[in-house]
Design an enzyme around this catalytic site. Structure first.
Site, PDB file in Angstrom:
ATOM      1  CG  HIS A   1      -1.908  -1.162   1.215  1.00  0.00           C
ATOM      2  ND1 HIS A   1      -3.347  -0.971   0.561  1.00  0.00           N
ATOM      3  CD2 HIS A   1      -1.720  -2.486   1.520  1.00  0.00           C
ATOM      4  CE1 HIS A   1      -3.812  -2.002   0.595  1.00  0.00           C
ATOM      5  NE2 HIS A   1      -3.160  -2.921   1.239  1.00  0.00           N
TER       6      HIS A   1
ATOM      7  CB  SER B   1     -24.931 -10.906  35.392  1.00  0.00           C
ATOM      8  OG  SER B   1     -26.109 -10.249  35.347  1.00  0.00           O
TER       9      SER B   1
ATOM     10  CG  HIS C   1     -25.677 -15.595  32.253  1.00  0.00           C
ATOM     11  ND1 HIS C   1     -24.565 -14.748  33.013  1.00  0.00           N
ATOM     12  CD2 HIS C   1     -26.817 -15.046  32.759  1.00  0.00           C
ATOM     13  CE1 HIS C   1     -25.455 -14.372  34.034  1.00  0.00           C
ATOM     14  NE2 HIS C   1     -26.604 -14.492  33.808  1.00  0.00           N
TER      15      HIS C   1
ATOM     16  CD  GLU D   1     -21.119  -6.148  24.522  1.00  0.00           C
ATOM     17  OE1 GLU D   1     -21.100  -5.612  23.433  1.00  0.00           O
ATOM     18  OE2 GLU D   1     -22.096  -6.145  25.268  1.00  0.00           O
TER      19      GLU D   1
ATOM     20  N   GLY E   1      -4.830  -4.356  10.945  1.00  0.00           N
ATOM     21  CA  GLY E   1      -5.076  -4.719   9.546  1.00  0.00           C
ATOM     22  C   GLY E   1      -6.544  -5.332   9.564  1.00  0.00           C
TER      23      GLY E   1
END
Lengths: 622, 622
Positions: free
Chosen positions: A31, A340, A411, A361, A117
């Protein structure tokens, strides 16, 4: 700034361009045009702004630089060549098998912290590093990251931006190389730098718009960033893709393509002065430049009564707090699920070792990986295991970064019950088993969950721990030892006469297997029950040797609260596949999209309970 | 607006609150407080704004509503109860095994288009629907989505926002329920509605701030949205979590918890008038309310010369264009990689069937799934296969949505070469094999790639096609037929004397297996070579029956350009695991983080080339 300095940095920028063209010509791919747009940004950062040591590029106190637009790495390699770390021979080995000068940057190189990347991840890494710099190291090193305009379409960028502003990371500078052109067409915002600035401002940054080819303007912007307190800075740099390359500059269809070597002469001609001997500002001081991250013990051993019901997620929280008692370097990240996952247990005595990442997340994972760089912390990330799929690409890149990061997903499976399929992790074992050299632990009781957490803290690399929602009986006493790659045989009556079967479970299904063992015994079918615990590395030896006790054609039943693909059944089948014995492996798993219901109903619906195991065992035991 | 109407909608809002409390009391779990904050938003949308048919909630011309904050589904179920679709008995079955009134919404219910519950995905779905409404259906139905403030931390929200503004989706309204409180603590922006408004404005929306409990203000905002042309609208609604519930409203620690049934009486007392008989505005008209999405053929059969070298990714692009010749309902989505995936082939003759999503894979997937809802299109999504990991959670939710969507991932494996590991898909088979009822096709040559694309278009559900970068010889003539669940035996000399082995490959490794077959023959080792093609469903019959021709203890070697977990080796081992024959399955796969190099060098480095196969075969053939 003196005119000579401007010329010096312009000369550097052009030398970077020349080098980027040379290396991509040598590799016949890469590039150069994405490098050319960033040449002044990189020349000013590396030779006018940043403090670092060429001899020890990842020194603890050095300023950090993350090339989020990783495909532009030729300009980065060229900068380290200019600084004297790399030789021309090395940079010309770009993309060759025996060279660490790869097509996109990886930490195989001693000046790279994290692999890039996959776009849109650099700001998250940088935010994690800046968080550690400000709040953990309490040092004044600064963190710079260079983003492309195209990659700013990635949502992860905005998760990271919010995190950086919430935590007032004024040691963080994001520079956006707005070169207008993407891979296949123009990027969506073109040269509308105002829009970029408005977005970063709305996300809590101080925004500065500059001409990205004006070295004076860039240096002034870095100075303004340094003077800006209480918020991170975004420098929106208007640039041209392929800048300075005749018949290429600002044109479409030049993404990821080498340009003719003849273009070099034109750029060379713009360089006024010979390369100087660089004297780069020294890194800042960090209290402890090398942290001791090894030998971290639970501050007290697990102390559960056999048979008491404790969820493994709760035991994780307990262990996390105990590890923090022993080491200030444990850092816990969570995405608004800490009550939790029980990551909140760390807060009572070690509030500074907890980082709330809110419902983002992807950034939690990137920030945690960043926080673990240069050995500055041992990051633990927790959320519902299902929601780690949100960060699957960040975890994948973590593997390529050879990251030291721990992921704890609660969970797991249908055993969460009423919340329904969107909250049930049923592909998490596949996700984490696919991490090269990754470790996957699946503790079934509170004692082993605490030990799994301790093992994770002390294992260098990526570890996933799967925890469960339901409270289940404690199986192990405090003195039981656990290790990577070690399963436990909990029951074994294979020496007795009768048909025989080996049952392998983990988590909620282990208890079903234990129940099935009893029921089968009543019907004269002998069985062994294995607590898998270490899903990866898998304990082929314990499994195969236990199974062989059943005779020449051992029958194995695996049972898991997970889909088939990449789960326990496939792990066992593929581990035993090459062995000469005629093992038969039957697997029980979740066969379709689950639904709301009670845990017991759902285990029954998919036949992964004792009843399902017994029914299958009666058919296949041999 | 008349005062009585205000009272009517306030009454509805309180009835929704009552119902949400009743159902979560009955289920002893769920989210009454997140429902209560949205009660006026939902009452005004369903009984003052939206056009739909209670008898046919997913009618083509009806306005759409996506509950992005899926955990607040009690208020949505309550709205459909109020409208007369659901009975009280049904809503009280919330979260029970035999009820489709699940803990989070899924399309098992006839008024739900897409599953929600993993946060931050609703706006992407809605944007896809709005795109189709504006540009494909050219109808005037409108799309509404309700987001939480906490979930607005998810980057996917901002990917979707950019997409919506790029495409000027003025038929789209995002309403943010800013109730200030997350699960484990306050959401990061609290009640700073100005910041939300500034963010949406910077992302190209018309932003309106309202009191989310003021029904008149909400109705006025919807009207303002309708009058706003050329851009989508965001309504930032300031609300209180648990609004109207005594001793719960605006307090922490009430996320996801039922409240005492006694609270109902207080809310009941606020309801002034009995429930009216609703007369809801009729859906708008859509030219074709039911589209024929079946029986779509390639406009001309594949026409390659055996042995010609063509990349499967190129053949995909060719097939996509041919399918678009045959059907206006094919829609191709790509994330600025269309000149690499060759999705751009569709543009020449069918520019309106291509949707550029820029570098935002999460939104590409959500928008495509949204576009496929109500049978309005057959969406194909393409990018580098590695980058589908970025959208793993969106794909997971697509499975729970029973979506009809096709994913085509190019640049699979180390055979891409020089770009290095960040661009190499090595876990994509695991990701897509974990979709319940999902299909995974892995064509090896151009003919089968075209047919795979045709199969995908005609299969209702989620299909993944793995394509490759390198140009490889055409293996099949145009008249060869391909089917789901069908592998091909390309070579078979097992009837001849000698040691024997069965080789299974796909993509680049199939050619290595063919080469190995030749080399092994020269050494007197007989082999069969299977082109797996259909990774899921797997063709257990062809594999096992071919293998049995090798004798009683068949030896199989799988070879794949993918990590072990969830890949071809595990698929084969787990398929054969339960069978009585003593199959031995050896697997060759990528064993660590790869690096830059030429494709051939990398195949060799990981031993997945002919040499590696031959070496292993000579050891294990039996």
């Amino acid at each position: 700034m003196a005119t000579t300095d401007v010329q010096t940095l312009n000369d550097v920028a052009n030398r970077l361009r020349v080098s980027a063209i040379e290396m991509t010509c040598a590799s016949k791919s890469g590039h150069p045009t994405s490098s050319a747009s960033a040449a002044e940004i990189v020349s000013t950062l590396f030779f006018g702004e940043m403090r670092y040591s060429v001899q020890a590029p990842r020194e603890a106190g050095a300023d950090r630089f993350i090339l989020s637009k990783g495909h532009a790495c030729p300009v980065l390699y060229a900068a380290w060549e200019e600084a004297g770390l790399l030789t021309k021979e090395q940079t010309l080995s770009l993309r060759k098998l025996n060279s660490d000068i790869e097509g996109h940057p990886t930490p195989r190189l001693n000046f790279i912290d994290v692999a890039t990347g996959s776009l849109g991840q650099g700001l998250g890494y940088a935010a994690g590093m800046a968080y550690v710099g400000k709040y953990v190291d309490k040092a004044d090193y600064r963190v710079y990251t260079l983003l492309g305009d195209g990659e700013s379409s990635e949502g992860a960028v905005w998760e990271a931006a919010q995190f950086a502003s919430i935590y007032k990371l004024d040691n963080l500078v994001a520079i956006v190389d707005v070169n207008r052109l993407g891979q296949s067409q123009a990027a969506p915002l073109g040269h509308n730098t105002d829009v970029f600035a408005a977005r970063f401002t709305a996300f809590g940054f101080h925004s500065i718009i500059v001409d990205g080819h004006d070295v004076s303007a860039l240096l002034a912007a870095y100075a303004e960033a340094k003077a800006t307190k209480g918020k991170p800075t975004a420098i929106i740099a208007r640039t041209l893709k392929g800048k300075g390359i005749p018949d290429v500059e600002d044109l479409e269809n030049w993404h990821g393509k080498p340009v003719a070597a003849e273009k070099i002469a034109v750029i060379q001609a713009r360089i006024k002065n010979p390369k100087p001997t660089w004297s780069i500002p020294k890194p800042t001081t960090v209290a402890e430049s090398q942290l001791n991250l090894g030998g971290i013990k639970l501050s007290s051993p697990p102390s559960y009564k056999l048979g008491d019901k404790v969820a493994t997620r709760l035991a994780y929280g307990t262990a996390l707090a105990k590890l923090a008692d022993s080491s200030p370097h444990i850092l816990a990240f969570d995405a608004d699920t800490k009550n939790s996952t029980f990551a909140d247990k760390i807060i009572a005595n070690h509030p500074n070792q907890f980082v709330e990442c809110f419902i983002a997340e992807q950034n939690m994972v990137s920030a945690a990986i960043g926080a673990g760089c240069r050995g500055r912390s041992i990051p633990f990330c927790s959320t519902f295991a299902a929601f780690f799929t949100r960060a699957a690409d960040q975890i994948r890149m973590g593997a390529i970064s050879f990251a030291n990061a721990k992921f704890v997903g609660s969970h797991a499976g249908v055993s969460i019950g009423e919340d329904g399929p969107s909250q049930m992790a049923l592909e998490d074992l596949a996700l984490f088993r696919a991490i090269p050299d990754g470790v996957v632990l699946y503790p079934s009781d509170a004692t082993s969950a605490e030990r799994a957490t301790e093992i994770a803290a002390n294992h260098r690399g990526i570890v996933f721990i799967r925890t469960g929602r339901p409270a289940l009986p404690v199986l192990y006493t405090a003195d039981e030892t656990f290790a990577l790659g070690q399963s436990k045989v909990l029951k074994n009556t294979l020496a007795q006469a009768g048909k025989k079967v080996i049952l392998i479970g983990a988590g909620v299904t282990l208890y079903e297997a234990l129940d099935a063992h009893k029921q089968l015994a009543a019907e004269g079918i002998q069985s062994a029950v294995i607590d898998l615990f270490s899903v990866k590395p898998i304990d082929t030896k314990t499994i195969s040797e236990t199974a062989k006790q059943a005779g020449p054609n051992p029958v194995i039943i695996t049972v898991e609260d997970h889909y088939q693909a990449g789960g326990i059944g496939e792990a066992v089948a593929s581990a035993l596949g090459p062995l000469p014995e005629n093992y038969t492996v039957h697997s029980l798993f979740i066969t379709g999209v689950p639904r709301s219901g009670t845990p017991d109903q759902l285990l029954d619906l998919f036949g992964i309970n004792a009843k399902g195991i017994v029914n299958l065992a009666k058919k296949v035991a041999a």
